[in-house]
Design a protein around this motif. Structure first.
Motif, PDB file in Angstrom:
ATOM      1  N   GLU A 164      86.712  51.813  65.392  1.00  0.00           N
ATOM      2  CA  GLU A 164      86.435  50.547  64.713  1.00  0.00           C
ATOM      3  C   GLU A 164      87.680  49.667  64.645  1.00  0.00           C
ATOM      4  O   GLU A 164      87.605  48.449  64.851  1.00  0.00           O
ATOM      5  N   VAL A 207      87.055  55.819  62.770  1.00  0.00           N
ATOM      6  CA  VAL A 207      87.956  54.804  62.221  1.00  0.00           C
ATOM      7  C   VAL A 207      88.801  54.196  63.322  1.00  0.00           C
ATOM      8  O   VAL A 207      88.963  52.965  63.402  1.00  0.00           O
ATOM      9  N   LEU A 266      88.992  47.420  56.712  1.00  0.00           N
ATOM     10  CA  LEU A 266      89.280  48.831  56.940  1.00  0.00           C
ATOM     11  C   LEU A 266      90.769  49.106  57.126  1.00  0.00           C
ATOM     12  O   LEU A 266      91.292  50.104  56.621  1.00  0.00           O
ATOM     13  N   LEU A 315      80.801  53.757  61.702  1.00  0.00           N
ATOM     14  CA  LEU A 315      81.947  54.317  60.997  1.00  0.00           C
ATOM     15  C   LEU A 315      81.612  55.638  60.319  1.00  0.00           C
ATOM     16  O   LEU A 315      82.457  56.548  60.244  1.00  0.00           O
ATOM     17  N   PHE A 340      89.558  60.585  55.983  1.00  0.00           N
ATOM     18  CA  PHE A 340      90.234  60.370  57.262  1.00  0.00           C
ATOM     19  C   PHE A 340      91.115  61.581  57.610  1.00  0.00           C
ATOM     20  O   PHE A 340      91.161  62.014  58.763  1.00  0.00           O
ATOM     21  N   ILE A 357      93.036  52.065  55.191  1.00  0.00           N
ATOM     22  CA  ILE A 357      93.635  53.218  55.852  1.00  0.00           C
ATOM     23  C   ILE A 357      95.149  53.232  55.672  1.00  0.00           C
ATOM     24  O   ILE A 357      95.762  54.282  55.457  1.00  0.00           O
TER      25      ILE A 357
END
Length: 232
Positions: free
Chosen positions: A129, A126, A83, A14, A116, A87
């Motif tokens: 993942e 990201v 995650l 990541l 991001f 996000i």
């Protein structure tokens, strides 16, 4: 954070490709905290204030509804959770608690979202993942919906044997009650399933499992790379 923890976090897929400046900003805002076993880290439905990185120990992700609770996944070092909520700036869909003494890095979610937006390499990492997490969920759904409880247990044991280096004798990764929850079974059904698998060369003594005849167990379980291979 301790400086000797930073390289291991930097080496995660990541964070590995993001710029040095972006990574430094995240690390500057993060902090490392130690937790004893059976401590709640996050609660289902709460705002996703932090991205968590498990540096040592073990974390159980679980969910509950209408008085029932089920184990969803186990997080081991060194990896992140959760995650997607970070996000999306969305509530956690799962709760998390330590299973053993653990050290966790907490990175503010707003800093992760800023990175991001600003760092293209990090944004691509990201996406990769999250795509892998999505595939894990699909495999888990296929395992749950297409297999009987006995087949789920058999394939779980085959996967654990591979993680143990192919040894015929290995330990269960957690207690049987949690294993039953993870496999969508009651503890009583799990006990009966272990007894049934004796017919396919499986022995169980406490937390110790012995697979006497892997070929026989595979012939029954029929493992599939589209369900059981974590790299597919």
């Amino acid at each position: 954070m301790r400086s000797d923890d930073i390289p291991a976090i930097r080496d995660l897929d990541l964070f590995r490709s993001m710029s040095e400046d972006s990574f430094h900003t995240l690390v500057q805002a993060a902090y490392l905290q130690g937790f004893p076993p059976q401590v709640d880290l996050i609660t289902e439905g709460d705002p996703s204030d932090f991205l968590h990185v498990v540096v040592s120990g073990c974390v159980d992700l679980y969910a509950g509804w209408n008085g029932r609770e089920t184990s969803m996944a186990t997080v081991r070092p060194i990896s992140t959770f959760i995650l997607a909520a970070t996000i999306r700036d969305a509530p956690y869909l799962m709760s998390a608690r330590t299973l053993e003494k653990s050290r966790i890095v907490l990175i503010p979610s707003e800093d992760v979202r800023a990175a991001f937006d600003a760092d293209g390499e990090f944004a691509r990492a990201v996406v990769r993942e999250l795509a892998q997490c999505y595939r894990y969920v699909i495999k888990a759904q296929k395992d749950l919906k297409l297999r009987s409880s006995l087949e789920r247990l058999a394939n779980f044991l085959l996967r654990q044997q591979r993680r143990a280096g192919g040894e015929a004798r290995f330990d269960l990764p957690f207690d049987k009650r949690r294993l039953a929850s993870f496999l969508g079974m009651t503890p009583e059904n799990l006990s009966r399933a272990f007894k049934s698998l004796q017919n396919y060369g499986v022995g169980i003594e406490g937390a110790k499992v012995t697979i006497h005849d892997r070929a026989d167990l595979e012939n029954f379980a029929r493992p599939s790379p589209l369900i059981d291979d974590p790299h597919s």
